[in-house]
Design a protein around this motif. Structure first.
Motif, mmCIF file in Angstrom:
data_model
loop_
_atom_site.group_PDB
_atom_site.id
_atom_site.type_symbol
_atom_site.label_atom_id
_atom_site.label_comp_id
_atom_site.label_asym_id
_atom_site.label_seq_id
_atom_site.Cartn_x
_atom_site.Cartn_y
_atom_site.Cartn_z
ATOM 1 N N GLY A 67 0.797 -1.229 0.000
ATOM 2 C CA GLY A 67 0.000 0.000 0.000
ATOM 3 C C GLY A 67 0.827 1.275 0.000
ATOM 4 O O GLY A 67 0.289 2.360 -0.225
ATOM 5 N N ASP A 68 2.136 1.173 0.250
ATOM 6 C CA ASP A 68 2.995 2.360 0.240
ATOM 7 C C ASP A 68 3.171 2.892 -1.183
ATOM 8 O O ASP A 68 3.334 2.123 -2.126
ATOM 9 C CB ASP A 68 4.385 2.044 0.808
ATOM 10 C CG ASP A 68 4.404 1.923 2.322
ATOM 11 O OD1 ASP A 68 3.354 2.144 2.956
ATOM 12 O OD2 ASP A 68 5.482 1.589 2.857
ATOM 13 N N ARG A 69 3.120 4.207 -1.316
ATOM 14 C CA ARG A 69 3.405 4.856 -2.595
ATOM 15 C C ARG A 69 4.915 5.103 -2.644
ATOM 16 O O ARG A 69 5.495 5.622 -1.696
ATOM 17 C CB ARG A 69 2.639 6.177 -2.703
ATOM 18 C CG ARG A 69 2.930 6.908 -4.014
ATOM 19 C CD ARG A 69 1.904 7.957 -4.343
ATOM 20 N NE ARG A 69 0.597 7.423 -4.694
ATOM 21 C CZ ARG A 69 0.295 6.853 -5.868
ATOM 22 N NH1 ARG A 69 1.229 6.725 -6.786
ATOM 23 N NH2 ARG A 69 -0.915 6.417 -6.110
ATOM 24 N N VAL A 70 5.540 4.697 -3.751
ATOM 25 C CA VAL A 70 6.978 4.889 -3.919
ATOM 26 C C VAL A 70 7.242 5.710 -5.168
ATOM 27 O O VAL A 70 6.434 5.731 -6.098
ATOM 28 C CB VAL A 70 7.740 3.542 -3.997
ATOM 29 C CG1 VAL A 70 7.634 2.780 -2.701
ATOM 30 C CG2 VAL A 70 7.261 2.693 -5.159
ATOM 31 N N LYS A 71 8.373 6.395 -5.141
ATOM 32 C CA LYS A 71 8.816 7.167 -6.302
ATOM 33 C C LYS A 71 10.036 6.494 -6.896
ATOM 34 O O LYS A 71 10.758 5.765 -6.200
ATOM 35 C CB LYS A 71 9.163 8.594 -5.879
ATOM 36 C CG LYS A 71 7.960 9.368 -5.407
ATOM 37 C CD LYS A 71 8.329 10.787 -5.081
ATOM 38 C CE LYS A 71 7.038 11.496 -4.652
ATOM 39 N NZ LYS A 71 7.260 12.819 -4.215
ATOM 40 N N ARG A 72 10.269 6.749 -8.148
ATOM 41 C CA ARG A 72 11.439 6.199 -8.818
ATOM 42 C C ARG A 72 12.695 6.529 -8.003
ATOM 43 O O ARG A 72 12.908 7.671 -7.616
ATOM 44 C CB ARG A 72 11.547 6.789 -10.222
ATOM 45 C CG ARG A 72 12.715 6.255 -10.986
ATOM 46 C CD ARG A 72 12.838 6.942 -12.335
ATOM 47 N NE ARG A 72 14.050 6.479 -12.953
ATOM 48 C CZ ARG A 72 14.096 5.871 -14.120
ATOM 49 N NH1 ARG A 72 13.001 5.701 -14.811
ATOM 50 N NH2 ARG A 72 15.238 5.465 -14.599
ATOM 51 N N GLY A 73 13.492 5.504 -7.729
ATOM 52 C CA GLY A 73 14.734 5.687 -6.975
ATOM 53 C C GLY A 73 14.605 5.366 -5.498
ATOM 54 O O GLY A 73 15.606 5.197 -4.817
ATOM 55 N N ASP A 74 13.369 5.285 -4.959
ATOM 56 C CA ASP A 74 13.193 4.914 -3.555
ATOM 57 C C ASP A 74 13.690 3.489 -3.338
ATOM 58 O O ASP A 74 13.470 2.601 -4.172
ATOM 59 C CB ASP A 74 11.717 4.980 -3.137
ATOM 60 C CG ASP A 74 11.190 6.404 -3.007
ATOM 61 O OD1 ASP A 74 11.996 7.353 -3.083
ATOM 62 O OD2 ASP A 74 9.959 6.553 -2.822
ATOM 63 N N THR A 75 14.340 3.240 -2.212
ATOM 64 C CA THR A 75 14.829 1.896 -1.904
ATOM 65 C C THR A 75 13.651 1.014 -1.497
ATOM 66 O O THR A 75 12.879 1.366 -0.611
ATOM 67 C CB THR A 75 15.870 1.945 -0.766
ATOM 68 O OG1 THR A 75 16.968 2.750 -1.193
ATOM 69 C CG2 THR A 75 16.372 0.553 -0.424
ATOM 70 N N LEU A 76 13.552 -0.140 -2.155
ATOM 71 C CA LEU A 76 12.488 -1.094 -1.847
ATOM 72 C C LEU A 76 12.956 -2.166 -0.871
ATOM 73 O O LEU A 76 12.190 -2.623 -0.024
ATOM 74 C CB LEU A 76 12.009 -1.771 -3.136
ATOM 75 C CG LEU A 76 11.424 -0.855 -4.209
ATOM 76 C CD1 LEU A 76 11.126 -1.650 -5.477
ATOM 77 C CD2 LEU A 76 10.169 -0.173 -3.689
ATOM 78 N N CYS A 77 14.214 -2.574 -1.004
ATOM 79 C CA CYS A 77 14.760 -3.629 -0.159
ATOM 80 C C CYS A 77 16.273 -3.664 -0.342
ATOM 81 O O CYS A 77 16.833 -2.860 -1.079
ATOM 82 C CB CYS A 77 14.158 -4.991 -0.538
ATOM 83 S SG CYS A 77 14.610 -5.545 -2.197
ATOM 84 N N ILE A 78 16.889 -4.638 0.316
ATOM 85 C CA ILE A 78 18.322 -4.887 0.169
ATOM 86 C C ILE A 78 18.490 -6.355 -0.204
ATOM 87 O O ILE A 78 17.811 -7.220 0.340
ATOM 88 C CB ILE A 78 19.087 -4.595 1.482
ATOM 89 C CG1 ILE A 78 19.088 -3.100 1.780
ATOM 90 C CG2 ILE A 78 20.515 -5.135 1.421
ATOM 91 C CD1 ILE A 78 19.727 -2.738 3.107
ATOM 92 N N ILE A 79 19.387 -6.625 -1.131
ATOM 93 C CA ILE A 79 19.791 -7.994 -1.441
ATOM 94 C C ILE A 79 21.261 -8.122 -1.042
ATOM 95 O O ILE A 79 22.104 -7.391 -1.542
ATOM 96 C CB ILE A 79 19.643 -8.337 -2.947
ATOM 97 C CG1 ILE A 79 18.219 -8.132 -3.440
ATOM 98 C CG2 ILE A 79 20.124 -9.763 -3.214
ATOM 99 C CD1 ILE A 79 17.202 -9.108 -2.937
ATOM 100 N N GLU A 80 21.518 -9.034 -0.100
ATOM 101 C CA GLU A 80 22.899 -9.279 0.319
ATOM 102 C C GLU A 80 23.488 -10.358 -0.579
ATOM 103 O O GLU A 80 22.935 -11.451 -0.707
ATOM 104 C CB GLU A 80 22.963 -9.748 1.767
ATOM 105 C CG GLU A 80 24.377 -10.076 2.206
ATOM 106 C CD GLU A 80 24.456 -10.697 3.585
ATOM 107 O OE1 GLU A 80 25.585 -10.947 4.033
ATOM 108 O OE2 GLU A 80 23.407 -10.936 4.216
ATOM 109 N N ALA A 81 24.590 -10.031 -1.207
ATOM 110 C CA ALA A 81 25.280 -10.983 -2.078
ATOM 111 C C ALA A 81 26.772 -10.908 -1.799
ATOM 112 O O ALA A 81 27.363 -9.833 -1.907
ATOM 113 C CB ALA A 81 24.999 -10.675 -3.547
ATOM 114 N N MET A 82 27.353 -12.008 -1.427
ATOM 115 C CA MET A 82 28.791 -12.086 -1.158
ATOM 116 C C MET A 82 29.222 -11.039 -0.129
ATOM 117 O O MET A 82 30.200 -10.332 -0.307
ATOM 118 C CB MET A 82 29.584 -11.953 -2.465
ATOM 119 C CG MET A 82 29.310 -13.088 -3.427
ATOM 120 S SD MET A 82 30.031 -12.909 -5.068
ATOM 121 C CE MET A 82 31.667 -12.333 -4.745
#
Length: 163
Positions: free
Chosen positions: A112-127
């Motif tokens: 339900g959150d409104r987001v704008k282009r460039g807003d962080t949605l999540c983090i993916i940890e890799a290596m």
């Protein structure tokens, strides 16, 4: 003939040098066999003791040949084709999905959150690197498709968006 290269062909090695070359060849053969075993068993790391020496081999799975940036940064995300529920945001790499910047912190976004282009949605940890996944377009988060701490593959749908 002494323990040096063959006088007729300097590329042919004899004696102690041949033994060292055979050891290198054997080590390379063993390393290749271990690498093949890691691929077959889908292992990312392997430790073994050989000739009294502990060795460790590691490989990155599902990561492109280009090395990721060694610092926290935004990773470009490809938008998946639109579905009945709207466009999807897919994982651009293999790693662990985190909905929040820290364990006890609120999530970056909720349904339900409104987001704008460039807003962080999540983090993916890799290596051991934390990669921020930004919104590629303005919209509303319609669905979060993965659980916090879940391992995701390249192309796994993370979010479904609405216009």
């Amino acid at each position: 003939m002494n323990e040096t290269n063959c006088p007729l062909n300097p590329d042919i090695q004899t004696g102690e040098e041949l033994s060292a070359q055979q050891t290198r060849d054997t080590n390379e053969t063993n390393i290749r066999a271990y690498a093949k075993l890691m691929r077959e068993l889908d292992l990312t790391a392997l430790e073994f003791t050989e000739s009294g020496r502990l060795s460790r081999m590691e490989r990155a799975c599902g990561v492109s040949a280009a090395a990721p940036s060694p610092m926290l940064g935004a990773v470009p995300v490809e938008e998946a084709p639109q579905t009945a529920g709207g466009p999807c945001v897919s994982s651009p790499l293999v790693g662990v999905f985190y909905a929040a910047p820290a364990e006890n912190a609120p999530p970056f976004v909720k349904v339900g959150d409104r987001v704008k282009r460039g807003d962080t949605l999540c983090i993916i940890e890799a290596m051991k690197l934390m990669n921020e996944i930004p919104a590629e377009q303005d919209g509303v988060v319609a669905e979060i498709c993965v659980e916090n701490g879940q391992v995701v593959d390249y192309g796994t749908v993370l979010f479904r968006m609405e216009g």
